[in-house]
Scaffold this motif. Structure first.
Motif, short mmCIF file in Angstrom:
data_model
loop_
_atom_site.label_atom_id
_atom_site.label_comp_id
_atom_site.label_asym_id
_atom_site.label_seq_id
_atom_site.Cartn_x
_atom_site.Cartn_y
_atom_site.Cartn_z
N PHE A 42 10.22 -5.28 0.77
CA PHE A 42 9.80 -6.49 0.05
C PHE A 42 8.35 -6.33 -0.37
O PHE A 42 7.48 -6.05 0.47
N LEU A 43 8.08 -6.50 -1.67
CA LEU A 43 6.73 -6.35 -2.20
C LEU A 43 6.40 -7.59 -3.03
O LEU A 43 7.11 -7.91 -3.99
N SER A 44 5.36 -8.31 -2.63
CA SER A 44 5.00 -9.53 -3.35
C SER A 44 4.07 -9.20 -4.51
O SER A 44 3.34 -8.21 -4.50
N LYS A 45 4.11 -10.05 -5.52
CA LYS A 45 3.22 -9.92 -6.67
C LYS A 45 1.94 -10.70 -6.40
O LYS A 45 1.97 -11.74 -5.74
N PRO A 46 0.82 -10.26 -6.89
CA PRO A 46 0.60 -9.03 -7.66
C PRO A 46 0.78 -7.79 -6.80
O PRO A 46 0.50 -7.81 -5.60
N ILE A 47 1.22 -6.71 -7.42
CA ILE A 47 1.56 -5.49 -6.69
C ILE A 47 0.30 -4.89 -6.07
O ILE A 47 -0.71 -4.68 -6.74
N ASN A 48 0.40 -4.62 -4.76
CA ASN A 48 -0.65 -3.89 -4.06
C ASN A 48 -0.26 -2.42 -4.06
O ASN A 48 0.75 -2.03 -3.48
N ILE A 49 -1.07 -1.61 -4.75
CA ILE A 49 -0.71 -0.21 -4.97
C ILE A 49 -0.60 0.55 -3.65
O ILE A 49 0.29 1.39 -3.46
N LYS A 50 -1.48 0.25 -2.69
CA LYS A 50 -1.43 0.94 -1.41
C LYS A 50 -0.14 0.60 -0.67
O LYS A 50 0.50 1.48 -0.08
N ASN A 51 0.25 -0.67 -0.70
CA ASN A 51 1.50 -1.06 -0.02
C ASN A 51 2.71 -0.40 -0.68
O ASN A 51 3.63 0.05 0.00
N LEU A 52 2.68 -0.34 -2.01
CA LEU A 52 3.79 0.30 -2.72
C LEU A 52 3.85 1.79 -2.39
O LEU A 52 4.92 2.36 -2.20
N THR A 53 2.68 2.42 -2.30
CA THR A 53 2.64 3.84 -1.95
C THR A 53 3.25 4.09 -0.58
O THR A 53 4.00 5.05 -0.37
N THR A 54 2.94 3.22 0.37
CA THR A 54 3.50 3.35 1.72
C THR A 54 5.02 3.21 1.69
O THR A 54 5.75 3.96 2.35
N MET A 55 5.52 2.24 0.91
CA MET A 55 6.97 2.04 0.83
C MET A 55 7.67 3.22 0.18
O MET A 55 8.81 3.55 0.52
N LEU A 56 6.99 3.87 -0.76
CA LEU A 56 7.60 4.99 -1.48
C LEU A 56 7.53 6.29 -0.69
O LEU A 56 8.14 7.29 -1.09
N SER A 57 6.78 6.31 0.42
CA SER A 57 6.54 7.56 1.13
C SER A 57 7.83 8.16 1.69
O SER A 57 7.93 9.38 1.85
N ASP A 58 8.81 7.31 2.04
CA ASP A 58 10.05 7.86 2.58
C ASP A 58 11.11 8.09 1.51
O ASP A 58 12.27 8.34 1.83
#
Length: 601
Positions: A583-599
């Protein structure tokens, strides 16, 4: 037996009165009756002897001894209770009977003697022994019979009283009691007794009270429904406003962050940095307003996960470090806890509390140091007290303001608000969040020397080894032309921003303007990750996710990240239920998105 019952108490009172009456009758009245009977029999005996003496006098004067014998024999036959009649001379010689007198024994033998005289000269002495035993025994038997008859009458009266008390009082009072129990369960139609007596008046008063309670309950129910509708309308309004505000912020903050990490001249970087900080400040205000709404409505839930307190402190300090350094303040991490300690609690809420307190400390400190102290020491029961202290060297808080700074929209005074800004919600949210986590927050302060905010809460310890986490950042994970992503969002700006971020992170993004198109593309091609907006026309993100998961298509197991402006706990639960992985809330936090994409790599 319930001795508090009116029925039992009245029955006991009547029975006690009956027993007391019988005891008094036996103890006082029966002996009196026996005495009166004895006196009557003795008096009758005396009268009989007197009459007999007067009848024998002529025979004794004329020396007619045979007539005397005949008279005395007839008397013995006439008076059966005269068991012995004797006549003797004054000198003691016995005239009647001729045989010697026998000695009589008995409890109820009475002897009466009378001298028979003529002109003062005693001619003979008449003696009579009477046995009153049979008459007294008969009388006593009658007394026993009367006693039992009386007991039967008393028992009948007792049962009649019990019946009347039960019908007129007990049952009717029990009806009022049952009506009160029914009233407690919400039933207002229970039958009540009627009548002009006291119980009837009690039932009438109860009925009036019940009608008033029914009216008040109906009014309260109507008010509750209106309040719930108003609360629901407020929640919908806040959710809508959150979506409407966060959507344009999603076109500002992430794009500005991408620009800030591109090659810019110093003046350009400064302007972009202002855009990023202003956008984040606006986003923080929106978050505070939503938190206050959820806390007031009781919708905020505590999500317990495994976390490291050391990492949590480092993350909180990292968030505020650039702001503090921009003001020339020194940030000190004095938190002391074992490096391998792991806790079970809501790390995001604890981080939010720490960031709020650190942000306040930086805001009200012009120079000096901001220190975050604390410890986490295991206890034998498996729980760990978590203690934090946020210490600043700022302006301090007056004593009269300390008691109200945790209230909503409160600041020390108007000049502080004009000088430093803010909504007055930060500390109230801290207090509410700590209460929700069963923790405690307190503050000590001195004007001109600074303030110390203290947090205390107790969490469970985790004994299993931690799972290694990938590093996060805005740098691409690894550049590859084969990594693909699908962005499903009805807002063109959001699709453009998401595509730019994913491109920066090394992904090739495809776009879909609604859930129908997104499901179609997900069935045609395999993606490494799907970013799915929740609220879209034609088909929302929840239904689209369910359709992707239900099919045997190429993306049935692909990671799907919810992308939405709604951040309430029930929305997160809906996403999990629909099959979304993160779950990613707007506005997008790039660091949080990067962590989610790591796997996903």
């Amino acid at each position: 037996m319930n001795f508090k019952s009116i029925r039992v108490r009245v029955t006991a009172a009547i029975l006690m009165c009956a027993v007391v009456g019988v005891v008094l009758f036996e103890a006082f009245w029966l002996p009196r009756l026996n005495s009166m009977l004895t006196e009557t029999q003795t008096s009758e005996l005396q009268k009989g002897i007197t009459i007999l003496s007067e009848g024998l006098l002529p025979y004794l004067v004329s020396n007619q001894i045979g007539a005397v014998y005949e008279t005395l024999q007839n008397v013995e036959a006439q008076y059966p209770d005269w068991v012995q009649v004797s006549l003797s001379r004054p000198d003691g010689g016995q005239l009647y009977p001729l045989e010697p007198l026998s000695e009589l024994q008995g409890d109820y033998l009475f002897t009466e003697s009378m001298a028979i005289s003529l002109r003062g000269e005693d001619l003979a002495v008449l003696s009579v022994v009477a046995d009153f035993g049979p008459q007294l025994q008969y009388f006593q038997n009658e007394q026993i019979r009367i006693f039992f008859i009386g007991m039967i009458i008393v028992a009948l009266i007792l049962f009649a009283n019990i019946y009347l008390v039960d019908r007129l009082i007990t049952r009717r009072i029990l009806m009022v009691t049952e009506a009160a129990d029914e009233l407690a369960d919400g039933n207002y139609d229970a039958v009540l007794p009627s009548g002009p007596d006291e119980v009837g008046l009690l039932a009438k008063s109860f009925c009036l009270m019940r009608d008033r309670i029914r009216d008040q309950t109906a009014k309260l129910d109507a008010a509750r429904v209106r309040a719930e509708l108003a609360l629901e309308a407020r929640s919908r309004f806040l959710a809508t406003m959150s979506h409407e505000i966060r959507t344009p912020l999603n076109g500002i903050i992430p794009v500005a962050e991408l620009l800030r990490h591109s090659k810019l001249e110093p003046s350009q970087f400064e302007k972009v940095d202002i855009i990023v900080k202003s956008g984040k400040a606006l986003s923080a205000i929106v978050n505070d307003i939503l938190d206050v709404s959820m806390l007031a409505g009781g919708k905020l839930t505590i999500q317990k996960v495994e976390f490291s307190p050391n990492e949590l402190v480092a993350e909180a300090l990292e968030v505020v470090r650039s702001t503090a350094e921009h003001k020339g303040l020194k940030i000190v991490n004095a938190f002391n806890a074992p490096a391998d300690i792991r806790l079970h609690g809501d790390n995001s809420r604890i981080r939010q509390v720490l960031i709020n307190l650190l942000g306040n400390a930086i805001k009200f400190t012009e120079s000096g140091t901001i220190t975050l102290k604390g410890f986490a020491k295991p206890k034998p029961n498996g729980h760990i007290p978590l203690h934090f202290e946020v210490i600043d060297t700022g302006i301090g808080i007056p004593d009269d303001a300390v008691s109200r700074i945790f209230e909503r929209f409160e600041q020390v005074d108007g000049s502080i608000e004009r000088r430093f800004g803010g909504t007055g919600l930060g500390l109230s949210i801290v207090k509410d969040l700590m209460d929700a986590m069963e923790g405690r927050v307190s503050v000590t302060s001195r004007i001109g020397q600074g303030s110390t905010f203290t947090l205390d809460l107790e969490l469970e310890a985790i004994t299993t080894p931690p799972v290694p986490k990938a590093e996060s950042g805005i740098e691409p994970l690894s550049y590859s032309d084969h990594r693909t992503a699908l962005i499903v969002d009805d807002n063109g700006i959001n699709r453009t921003v998401g595509s730019a971020i994913l491109t920066k992170l090394g992904y090739k993004a495809e776009l879909a303007e609604n859930g129908v198109v997104g499901v179609s593309k997900a069935q045609d091609k395999k993606f490494d990750v799907i970013l799915m907006d929740m609220h879209m026309p034609e088909m929302d993100g929840l239904i689209a996710t369910q359709k992707i998961r239900e099919t045997d298509g190429p993306n049935a197991q692909t990671k799907i990240i919810a992308l939405t402006a709604s951040v309430q706990a029930e929305d997160i639960e809906k996403c999990r239920t629909a099959g979304m992985d993160d779950f990613l809330s707007k506005p997008i936090n790039i660091k949080n998105l990067t962590t989610m994409l790591s796997d996903c790599s």
